[in-house]
Design a protein around this motif. Structure first.
Motif, PDB file in Angstrom:
ATOM      1  N   UNK A  20       0.850  -1.184   0.000  1.00  0.00           N
ATOM      2  CA  UNK A  20       0.000   0.000   0.000  1.00  0.00           C
ATOM      3  C   UNK A  20       0.889   1.239   0.000  1.00  0.00           C
ATOM      4  N   UNK A  21       0.286   2.401  -0.224  1.00  0.00           N
ATOM      5  CA  UNK A  21       1.040   3.653  -0.228  1.00  0.00           C
ATOM      6  C   UNK A  21       1.737   3.862   1.111  1.00  0.00           C
ATOM      7  N   UNK A  22       1.021   3.583   2.206  1.00  0.00           N
ATOM      8  CA  UNK A  22       1.601   3.754   3.536  1.00  0.00           C
ATOM      9  C   UNK A  22       2.757   2.774   3.762  1.00  0.00           C
ATOM     10  N   UNK A  23       2.589   1.544   3.298  1.00  0.00           N
ATOM     11  CA  UNK A  23       3.660   0.556   3.445  1.00  0.00           C
ATOM     12  C   UNK A  23       4.893   0.958   2.644  1.00  0.00           C
ATOM     13  N   UNK A  76       4.420  -5.578   5.483  1.00  0.00           N
ATOM     14  CA  UNK A  76       5.226  -5.351   4.276  1.00  0.00           C
ATOM     15  C   UNK A  76       6.341  -6.394   4.137  1.00  0.00           C
ATOM     16  N   UNK A  77       6.881  -6.846   5.270  1.00  0.00           N
ATOM     17  CA  UNK A  77       7.893  -7.902   5.203  1.00  0.00           C
ATOM     18  C   UNK A  77       7.293  -9.183   4.636  1.00  0.00           C
ATOM     19  N   UNK A  78       6.058  -9.490   5.074  1.00  0.00           N
ATOM     20  CA  UNK A  78       5.365 -10.680   4.585  1.00  0.00           C
ATOM     21  C   UNK A  78       5.132 -10.592   3.076  1.00  0.00           C
ATOM     22  N   UNK A  79       4.689  -9.434   2.612  1.00  0.00           N
ATOM     23  CA  UNK A  79       4.424  -9.250   1.183  1.00  0.00           C
ATOM     24  C   UNK A  79       5.699  -9.350   0.345  1.00  0.00           C
ATOM     25  N   UNK A  80       6.807  -8.918   0.926  1.00  0.00           N
ATOM     26  CA  UNK A  80       8.073  -8.944   0.199  1.00  0.00           C
ATOM     27  C   UNK A  80       8.802 -10.280   0.349  1.00  0.00           C
ATOM     28  N   UNK A  89      10.125 -11.477   3.152  1.00  0.00           N
ATOM     29  CA  UNK A  89      11.300 -11.270   3.998  1.00  0.00           C
ATOM     30  C   UNK A  89      10.965 -11.559   5.454  1.00  0.00           C
ATOM     31  N   UNK A  90      12.013 -11.809   6.237  1.00  0.00           N
ATOM     32  CA  UNK A  90      11.823 -12.098   7.652  1.00  0.00           C
ATOM     33  C   UNK A  90      12.356 -10.986   8.546  1.00  0.00           C
ATOM     34  N   UNK A  91      13.389 -10.250   8.095  1.00  0.00           N
ATOM     35  CA  UNK A  91      14.026  -9.250   8.948  1.00  0.00           C
ATOM     36  C   UNK A  91      13.968  -7.871   8.314  1.00  0.00           C
ATOM     37  N   UNK A  92      13.885  -6.843   9.149  1.00  0.00           N
ATOM     38  CA  UNK A  92      13.844  -5.474   8.630  1.00  0.00           C
ATOM     39  C   UNK A  92      15.172  -5.115   7.963  1.00  0.00           C
ATOM     40  N   UNK A  93      16.262  -5.778   8.358  1.00  0.00           N
ATOM     41  CA  UNK A  93      17.547  -5.514   7.708  1.00  0.00           C
ATOM     42  C   UNK A  93      17.487  -5.916   6.231  1.00  0.00           C
ATOM     43  N   UNK A  94      16.712  -6.947   5.917  1.00  0.00           N
ATOM     44  CA  UNK A  94      16.528  -7.356   4.524  1.00  0.00           C
ATOM     45  C   UNK A  94      15.785  -6.268   3.761  1.00  0.00           C
ATOM     46  N   UNK A  95      14.780  -5.670   4.412  1.00  0.00           N
ATOM     47  CA  UNK A  95      14.014  -4.599   3.773  1.00  0.00           C
ATOM     48  C   UNK A  95      14.894  -3.380   3.537  1.00  0.00           C
ATOM     49  N   UNK A  96      15.749  -3.061   4.526  1.00  0.00           N
ATOM     50  CA  UNK A  96      16.655  -1.919   4.383  1.00  0.00           C
ATOM     51  C   UNK A  96      17.629  -2.150   3.237  1.00  0.00           C
ATOM     52  N   UNK A  97      18.135  -3.375   3.130  1.00  0.00           N
ATOM     53  CA  UNK A  97      19.053  -3.705   2.043  1.00  0.00           C
ATOM     54  C   UNK A  97      18.343  -3.643   0.692  1.00  0.00           C
ATOM     55  N   UNK A  98      17.073  -4.047   0.685  1.00  0.00           N
ATOM     56  CA  UNK A  98      16.263  -4.006  -0.535  1.00  0.00           C
ATOM     57  C   UNK A  98      16.124  -2.561  -1.033  1.00  0.00           C
ATOM     58  N   UNK A  99      15.829  -1.644  -0.104  1.00  0.00           N
ATOM     59  CA  UNK A  99      15.704  -0.227  -0.459  1.00  0.00           C
ATOM     60  C   UNK A  99      17.031   0.304  -0.983  1.00  0.00           C
ATOM     61  N   UNK A 100      18.118  -0.048  -0.298  1.00  0.00           N
ATOM     62  CA  UNK A 100      19.436   0.411  -0.723  1.00  0.00           C
ATOM     63  C   UNK A 100      19.771  -0.113  -2.115  1.00  0.00           C
ATOM     64  N   UNK A 101      19.399  -1.360  -2.365  1.00  0.00           N
ATOM     65  CA  UNK A 101      19.650  -1.963  -3.676  1.00  0.00           C
ATOM     66  C   UNK A 101      18.880  -1.226  -4.771  1.00  0.00           C
TER      67      UNK A 101
END
Length: 220
Positions: A157-160, A194-198, A200-212
């Motif tokens: 979603x936009x908020x996510x 958002x982790x579930x939708x992506x 992923x299990x850890x927020x560090x994975x999400x942070x790395x995803x954004x950086x990528x």
């Protein structure tokens, strides 16, 4: 470097025996002083910015998160603090996360004592221990693998999406809540979603995803 000429070091590792061993190794050196320790991400984030060590030696995998998160957070507050990642596993993804978080070095726990001492001194002096060949390989692999994730991103979603971007900036749930004027518990629920939708299990994975994603845009 402080006026007394000593390199001040903070240790983060959830294993007391490992911390004690590294502490003893560093403390016998005339030019190094260990000024703090922690066994959790939360404790490290509370203490490191306050005591401002020259070098933070950070375990990558911790019970409540990742040393990469700690690196990203403290360097967003104070770039003078150098981060040396210490891990038991050689992992391209973790290496990529460390690079994007601003770490100066990434070494295995199997490193010899003399090599760890050299690593701490090199990082304190502003030198990078990240192998440029390995770094290039990781960035190239992740760049080409990024296309598959676009469909998952569209599910947010936009908020996510906003919260994902803020995770990429290194913000904690509390800081994101303050930025968006939402309760910390609400942010936690958004992050879980958002982790579930992506996938992923850890927020560090999400942070790395954004950086990528940011790296991909910059290299186009």
């Amino acid at each position: 470097m402080p006026l007394n000429g000593k390199i001040t070091v903070f240790l983060l590792d959830d294993h007391e025996v490992v911390r004690r061993g590294v502490h003893e190794l560093l403390s016998v050196e005339d030019d190094i002083e260990v000024i703090g320790e922690a066994g959790t991400v939360a404790d490290a984030l509370a203490r490191i910015p306050a005591i401002r060590p020259d070098v933070a030696v950070l375990d990558v995998r911790l019970p409540d998160g990742s040393g990469v998160e700690v690196c990203r957070e403290i360097r967003s507050q104070n770039e003078d603090i150098k981060c040396l990642m210490l891990t038991s596993f050689a992992d391209d993804e973790a290496l990529f996360e460390a690079i994007m978080a601003g770490a100066s070095g990434y070494v295995l726990k199997a490193i010899r004592g003399s090599e760890l001492l050299s690593a701490v001194r090199d990082v304190a002096a502003g030198r990078s221990l990240l192998d440029p060949v390995a770094t290039a390989r990781v960035l190239e692999r992740l760049r080409h693998g990024g296309a598959k994730s676009n469909d998952k991103l569209a599910q947010l979603t936009v908020q996510e999406r906003r919260i994902l971007d803020l995770i990429g900036e290194g913000l904690t749930n509390r800081a994101i809540g303050e930025r968006l004027h939402l309760a910390e518990k609400t942010i936690k629920n958004y992050v879980s979603s958002l982790l579930s939708k992506l996938g992923m299990e850890r927020r560090s994975e999400a942070a790395a995803y954004v950086a990528r994603k940011q790296a991909e845009r910059q290299n186009r």
